[in-house]
Scaffold this motif. Structure first.
Motif, mmCIF file in Angstrom:
data_model
loop_
_atom_site.group_PDB
_atom_site.id
_atom_site.type_symbol
_atom_site.label_atom_id
_atom_site.label_comp_id
_atom_site.label_asym_id
_atom_site.label_seq_id
_atom_site.Cartn_x
_atom_site.Cartn_y
_atom_site.Cartn_z
ATOM 1 N N ARG A 101 0.858 -1.175 0.000
ATOM 2 C CA ARG A 101 0.000 0.000 0.000
ATOM 3 C C ARG A 101 0.901 1.233 0.000
ATOM 4 N N VAL A 102 0.720 2.090 -1.002
ATOM 5 C CA VAL A 102 1.394 3.384 -1.062
ATOM 6 C C VAL A 102 0.299 4.442 -1.142
ATOM 7 N N VAL A 103 0.277 5.346 -0.201
ATOM 8 C CA VAL A 103 -0.844 6.281 -0.105
ATOM 9 C C VAL A 103 -0.934 7.181 -1.332
ATOM 10 N N HIS A 104 0.186 7.779 -1.735
ATOM 11 C CA HIS A 104 0.103 8.813 -2.772
ATOM 12 C C HIS A 104 0.875 8.446 -4.024
ATOM 13 N N GLY B 50 15.253 -10.302 -5.149
ATOM 14 C CA GLY B 50 14.884 -10.848 -6.449
ATOM 15 C C GLY B 50 13.403 -11.001 -6.677
ATOM 16 N N LYS B 51 12.585 -10.813 -5.645
ATOM 17 C CA LYS B 51 11.138 -10.957 -5.802
ATOM 18 C C LYS B 51 10.522 -9.624 -6.224
ATOM 19 N N PRO B 52 9.487 -9.657 -7.076
ATOM 20 C CA PRO B 52 8.876 -8.402 -7.532
ATOM 21 C C PRO B 52 8.092 -7.706 -6.415
ATOM 22 N N ASN B 53 8.237 -6.393 -6.367
ATOM 23 C CA ASN B 53 7.482 -5.550 -5.449
ATOM 24 C C ASN B 53 6.566 -4.648 -6.266
ATOM 25 N N VAL B 54 5.309 -4.566 -5.856
ATOM 26 C CA VAL B 54 4.319 -3.777 -6.591
ATOM 27 C C VAL B 54 3.734 -2.710 -5.675
ATOM 28 N N ALA B 55 3.751 -1.462 -6.138
ATOM 29 C CA ALA B 55 3.154 -0.354 -5.395
ATOM 30 C C ALA B 55 1.706 -0.164 -5.837
ATOM 31 N N CYS B 56 0.785 -0.196 -4.869
ATOM 32 C CA CYS B 56 -0.645 -0.021 -5.135
ATOM 33 C C CYS B 56 -1.102 1.243 -4.415
ATOM 34 N N PHE B 57 -1.608 2.200 -5.161
ATOM 35 C CA PHE B 57 -1.817 3.547 -4.643
ATOM 36 C C PHE B 57 -3.250 3.801 -4.173
ATOM 37 N N ASP B 58 -3.366 4.453 -3.004
ATOM 38 C CA ASP B 58 -4.680 4.863 -2.501
ATOM 39 C C ASP B 58 -5.338 5.888 -3.413
ATOM 40 N N THR B 59 -4.529 6.674 -4.079
ATOM 41 C CA THR B 59 -5.053 7.760 -4.914
ATOM 42 C C THR B 59 -5.458 7.310 -6.314
ATOM 43 N N ALA B 60 -4.999 6.134 -6.743
ATOM 44 C CA ALA B 60 -5.154 5.737 -8.146
ATOM 45 C C ALA B 60 -6.612 5.633 -8.578
ATOM 46 N N PHE B 61 -7.481 5.097 -7.714
ATOM 47 C CA PHE B 61 -8.881 4.884 -8.078
ATOM 48 C C PHE B 61 -9.572 6.183 -8.467
ATOM 49 N N HIS B 62 -9.093 7.295 -7.920
ATOM 50 C CA HIS B 62 -9.749 8.587 -8.148
ATOM 51 C C HIS B 62 -9.222 9.345 -9.361
ATOM 52 N N ARG B 63 -8.312 8.752 -10.099
ATOM 53 C CA ARG B 63 -7.768 9.455 -11.256
ATOM 54 C C ARG B 63 -8.767 9.526 -12.411
ATOM 55 N N LEU C 182 8.906 7.783 -6.748
ATOM 56 C CA LEU C 182 7.942 7.769 -5.653
ATOM 57 C C LEU C 182 8.433 8.602 -4.473
ATOM 58 N N GLU C 183 9.731 8.643 -4.294
ATOM 59 C CA GLU C 183 10.291 9.429 -3.194
ATOM 60 C C GLU C 183 10.007 10.920 -3.385
ATOM 61 N N THR C 184 9.888 11.366 -4.629
ATOM 62 C CA THR C 184 9.598 12.785 -4.879
ATOM 63 C C THR C 184 8.159 13.126 -4.511
ATOM 64 N N PHE C 185 7.305 12.117 -4.285
ATOM 65 C CA PHE C 185 5.919 12.358 -3.894
ATOM 66 C C PHE C 185 5.772 12.501 -2.378
ATOM 67 N N ASN C 186 6.852 12.293 -1.623
ATOM 68 C CA ASN C 186 6.765 12.339 -0.165
ATOM 69 C C ASN C 186 6.154 13.632 0.380
ATOM 70 N N PRO C 187 6.449 14.796 -0.209
ATOM 71 C CA PRO C 187 5.829 16.018 0.319
ATOM 72 C C PRO C 187 4.302 16.034 0.194
ATOM 73 N N LEU C 188 3.749 15.218 -0.714
ATOM 74 C CA LEU C 188 2.297 15.175 -0.883
ATOM 75 C C LEU C 188 1.621 14.372 0.224
#
Length: 393
Positions: A90-93, A139-152, A112-118
């Protein structure tokens, strides 16, 4: 690439929630609290069997990386032969760029680090969880899933603030949150209430953090949270909607710093501030204090006001769904919100409403023009689905 076993991580400032999925089924869940201080881990199987329940050592509780080693030990204790295929986070922004989950590469992580101020209270810890997972599961894949994405899917008229558009272009806009929860409910409606799943639905995610979303044809039209999670409804400790002039007044006339105002609006306001008793709705509902009653009335009324706005934007209403810890469990809140909505076609079945929503329940009468439900949300299941889709694409 076939993905069978997915670990979902939700990293907070001093906590990590985790859930292990095999296929679509959750087989293990738990949480570490108190990182950086007196940390504790609890983990149990889907059958309710406790796998681990103990304090972390000072060394284990140092940070997210060391804490993830404890989670790894718990996983091995649960299944010595366990192989985690992918990790969903879970990534909020996700700013204005990400409208869908993304595989985390070094380049993506840097962006994603540049979004920290948001989302300074959330994103840095989400990213710490990603870094820790990469170290724990090389070596395992990591996936970022955003709280904000649904509202785009929001249009400009619902997303913009009425300030010079250069700020909109720079990223100051109404992003909304709780997207994983709203997305899950939008999909779950096809299973539990297909007759309204493609209609005009207002979903109220009510917990310590709370927001509402107008969903039409399964897509977000508009939502109550804005640029940050402070906007919209009154919450456990957050103020919700407030006149910006109040902030100017507190700074100019009360001598408060920006940091002090932020602390006031994020941690000392909402139900905690209104009642002077507690941020926990259970405490307020069980209290005889007139201050508790007044705070509860305010809470219900703010939801009604936002509901009216969301219905107006969609131009109609087919269903209301309550979810989140309060929405699923507080029959008093559901009744208080729905009281007086008969003009919209809402008719509540008082007996049905008394139930706790351990599974989807309908709390409206059969004659009600608007279907009203309480549906348990499952953000972790949504993240697991998204992670699998990205990795198997």
């Amino acid at each position: 690439m076939t993905i069978e076993t997915i670990l979902v991580l939700n990293a907070g400032s001093s906590s990590i929630k985790f859930q292990l999925f095999k296929g679509e089924e959750s087989v293990l869940s738990g949480q570490i609290d108190g990182l950086g201080a007196s940390a504790w881990i609890k983990g149990k199987s889907a059958e309710g069997v406790t796998i681990m329940d103990r304090a972390l050592s000072e060394e284990e509780a140092q940070n997210h990386n060391t804490a993830l080693q404890v989670i790894l030990a718990l996983l091995k204790e649960f299944d010595p032969n366990l192989e985690v295929d992918a990790i969903g986070h879970r990534v909020v922004h996700g700013s204005s760029k990400y409208s869908a989950p993304v595989l985390v590469t070094e380049e993506v992580a840097a962006e994603l680090e540049t979004f920290n101020p948001l989302a300074p209270l959330h994103n840095p810890h989400n990213l710490a969880g990603i870094a820790g997972a990469k170290a724990a599961f090389p070596g395992k894949p990591n996936v970022a899933c955003f709280d904000t994405a649904f509202h785009r899917t929001q249009e400009f008229k619902n997303e913009a603030y009425a300030i010079p558009t250069k700020y909109y272009d720079e990223g100051i806009r109404r992003y909304g949150m709780h997207g994983q929860s709203f997305h899950y409910i939008a999909e779950e409606l096809h299973n539990v209430a297909p007759e309204v799943a493609n209609g005009k639905v207002v979903v109220a995610h009510l917990g310590n953090g709370a927001s509402m979303c107008a969903i039409e044809n399964g897509k977000s039209v508009t939502t109550t949270m804005g640029f940050t999670p402070v906007d919209g409804l009154a919450m456990g400790t957050r103020s919700g909607l407030i006149d910006p002039g109040v902030i100017f007044y507190l700074i100019e006339n009360k001598g408060m710093s920006a940091k002090e105002v932020a602390n006031l609006l994020n941690k000392e306001s909402g139900m905690k501030g209104l009642s002077g008793i507690s941020q926990d709705m259970r405490d307020l509902e069980n209290s005889d204090s007139p201050d508790a009653k007044r705070a509860l009335d305010y809470y219900d009324n703010r939801i009604k006001r936002e509901l009216g706005a969301l219905v107006a934007v969609m131009g109609g209403l087919d269903a209301i769904v309550f979810t989140g810890g309060i929405g699923e469990n507080s029959s008093q809140t559901r009744a208080g919100v729905c009281k007086g909505l008969e003009f919209l076609g809402v008719e509540i079945d008082e007996e049905a409403n008394k139930a706790r929503a351990k599974e989807a329940i309908t709390i409206s009468k059969g004659s009600s023009k608007v279907k009203v439900m309480a549906i348990p949300t499952n953000e972790e299941a949504m993240i697991a689905r998204q992670t699998r889709a990205i990795c198997e694409a």
